[in-house]
Each structure stands twice: as C-alpha cells, then as structure tokens.
Motif scaffolding. Structure first.
Motif, PDB file in Angstrom:
ATOM      1  N   GLN A  42      62.440  65.324  59.498  1.00  0.00           N
ATOM      2  CA  GLN A  42      62.817  64.517  60.661  1.00  0.00           C
ATOM      3  C   GLN A  42      61.742  64.599  61.746  1.00  0.00           C
ATOM      4  O   GLN A  42      61.361  63.586  62.336  1.00  0.00           O
ATOM      5  CB  GLN A  42      64.152  64.977  61.231  1.00  0.00           C
ATOM      6  CG  GLN A  42      64.583  64.166  62.442  1.00  0.00           C
ATOM      7  CD  GLN A  42      65.925  64.591  62.994  1.00  0.00           C
ATOM      8  OE1 GLN A  42      66.613  65.439  62.432  1.00  0.00           O
ATOM      9  NE2 GLN A  42      66.314  64.007  64.108  1.00  0.00           N
ATOM     10  N   GLN A  43      61.233  65.792  61.995  1.00  0.00           N
ATOM     11  CA  GLN A  43      60.186  65.965  63.005  1.00  0.00           C
ATOM     12  C   GLN A  43      58.938  65.171  62.635  1.00  0.00           C
ATOM     13  O   GLN A  43      58.347  64.487  63.470  1.00  0.00           O
ATOM     14  CB  GLN A  43      59.842  67.446  63.164  1.00  0.00           C
ATOM     15  CG  GLN A  43      58.777  67.706  64.200  1.00  0.00           C
ATOM     16  CD  GLN A  43      58.386  69.166  64.283  1.00  0.00           C
ATOM     17  OE1 GLN A  43      58.647  69.952  63.370  1.00  0.00           O
ATOM     18  NE2 GLN A  43      57.769  69.539  65.374  1.00  0.00           N
ATOM     19  N   THR A  45      58.778  62.520  60.698  1.00  0.00           N
ATOM     20  CA  THR A  45      59.106  61.101  60.799  1.00  0.00           C
ATOM     21  C   THR A  45      59.043  60.639  62.248  1.00  0.00           C
ATOM     22  O   THR A  45      58.464  59.588  62.556  1.00  0.00           O
ATOM     23  CB  THR A  45      60.503  60.827  60.206  1.00  0.00           C
ATOM     24  OG1 THR A  45      60.511  61.241  58.839  1.00  0.00           O
ATOM     25  CG2 THR A  45      60.881  59.361  60.303  1.00  0.00           C
ATOM     26  N   GLU A  46      59.640  61.434  63.150  1.00  0.00           N
ATOM     27  CA  GLU A  46      59.616  61.091  64.568  1.00  0.00           C
ATOM     28  C   GLU A  46      58.186  61.106  65.106  1.00  0.00           C
ATOM     29  O   GLU A  46      57.803  60.236  65.889  1.00  0.00           O
ATOM     30  CB  GLU A  46      60.496  62.046  65.365  1.00  0.00           C
ATOM     31  CG  GLU A  46      61.971  61.842  65.118  1.00  0.00           C
ATOM     32  CD  GLU A  46      62.847  62.921  65.722  1.00  0.00           C
ATOM     33  OE1 GLU A  46      62.315  63.872  66.341  1.00  0.00           O
ATOM     34  OE2 GLU A  46      64.081  62.814  65.577  1.00  0.00           O
ATOM     35  N   SER A  49      56.376  58.021  63.924  1.00  0.00           N
ATOM     36  CA  SER A  49      56.860  56.863  64.669  1.00  0.00           C
ATOM     37  C   SER A  49      56.250  56.835  66.070  1.00  0.00           C
ATOM     38  O   SER A  49      55.797  55.788  66.541  1.00  0.00           O
ATOM     39  CB  SER A  49      58.384  56.915  64.755  1.00  0.00           C
ATOM     40  OG  SER A  49      58.869  55.847  65.537  1.00  0.00           O
ATOM     41  N   TYR A  50      56.233  57.987  66.729  1.00  0.00           N
ATOM     42  CA  TYR A  50      55.634  58.070  68.063  1.00  0.00           C
ATOM     43  C   TYR A  50      54.144  57.749  68.004  1.00  0.00           C
ATOM     44  O   TYR A  50      53.623  57.014  68.845  1.00  0.00           O
ATOM     45  CB  TYR A  50      55.853  59.454  68.689  1.00  0.00           C
ATOM     46  CG  TYR A  50      55.113  59.610  69.993  1.00  0.00           C
ATOM     47  CD1 TYR A  50      55.634  59.068  71.162  1.00  0.00           C
ATOM     48  CD2 TYR A  50      53.878  60.251  70.051  1.00  0.00           C
ATOM     49  CE1 TYR A  50      54.951  59.177  72.365  1.00  0.00           C
ATOM     50  CE2 TYR A  50      53.185  60.371  71.249  1.00  0.00           C
ATOM     51  CZ  TYR A  50      53.727  59.830  72.393  1.00  0.00           C
ATOM     52  OH  TYR A  50      53.038  59.929  73.575  1.00  0.00           O
TER      53      TYR A  50
END
Length: 96
Positions: A42-43, A45-46, A49-50
C-alpha cells in the motif's frame, strides 16, 4: 483468494522475539507478516501515485515557463501586498 507460501530464513533469536511479539498482539506470525506485506504494498502504491501526480505538476509548471506564462518577483509581491491589504481591511485592521 488462493494462498502461497513464502519461506524466509532468520536467526533463532529474531524468530523467537517475533513470535512473542505476534502473541502479544494476539495474532499469528503469518498474519503479522501478511499485514506487514500489505502495508508495504500500500505504501509503495501510494508513493507511486504521489510521484506520478508530482511529476505531472512539474511538467505543467515547466510547460508554463516554456510558454512564457510567468510572473516577475515584483508582480507576485504586488499581488500579495494587495491581498494582505484587503484581508486587513476586511478584518477591520488598517495596519496602523
């Protein structure tokens, strides 16, 4: 959801400490490792995205500069001096 097995090697001390930590959290070592793996994914992926969002913003800014859509420092200062004055006036403070 299908399951897969991951085999890792750790020293006995770490395994014992990790097992105790999992028990203290009232979960299995497998569940704790799975939770950790999900958090890492998740980290990442985030972060990806950022990074994509940030790159897009930088590219837009560079395109604006290339197109000559820029303000001088004096223009920016004048604009925000007007905004500060308007805010002070609205608040009932004339600055004196």
């Amino acid at each position: 959801m299908s399951e897969a097995t991951i085999v890792i090697q750790v020293d006995d001390e770490l395994k014992t400490a990790f097992t105790q930590a999992a028990k203290a959290l009232d979960c299995s070592t497998s569940q704790l490792l799975c939770d950790f793996m999900c958090a890492v994914v998740q980290q990442q992926t985030e972060q990806a995205s950022y990074d994509a969002w940030f790159r897009q913003k930088v590219e837009r800014a560079l395109a604006s500069v290339r197109a000559g859509e820029v303000f001088t420092a004096a223009e920016v200062e004048a604009h925000f001096a007007q905004r500060r004055a308007a805010s002070l006036l609205k608040a009932g403070n004339t600055g004196s």
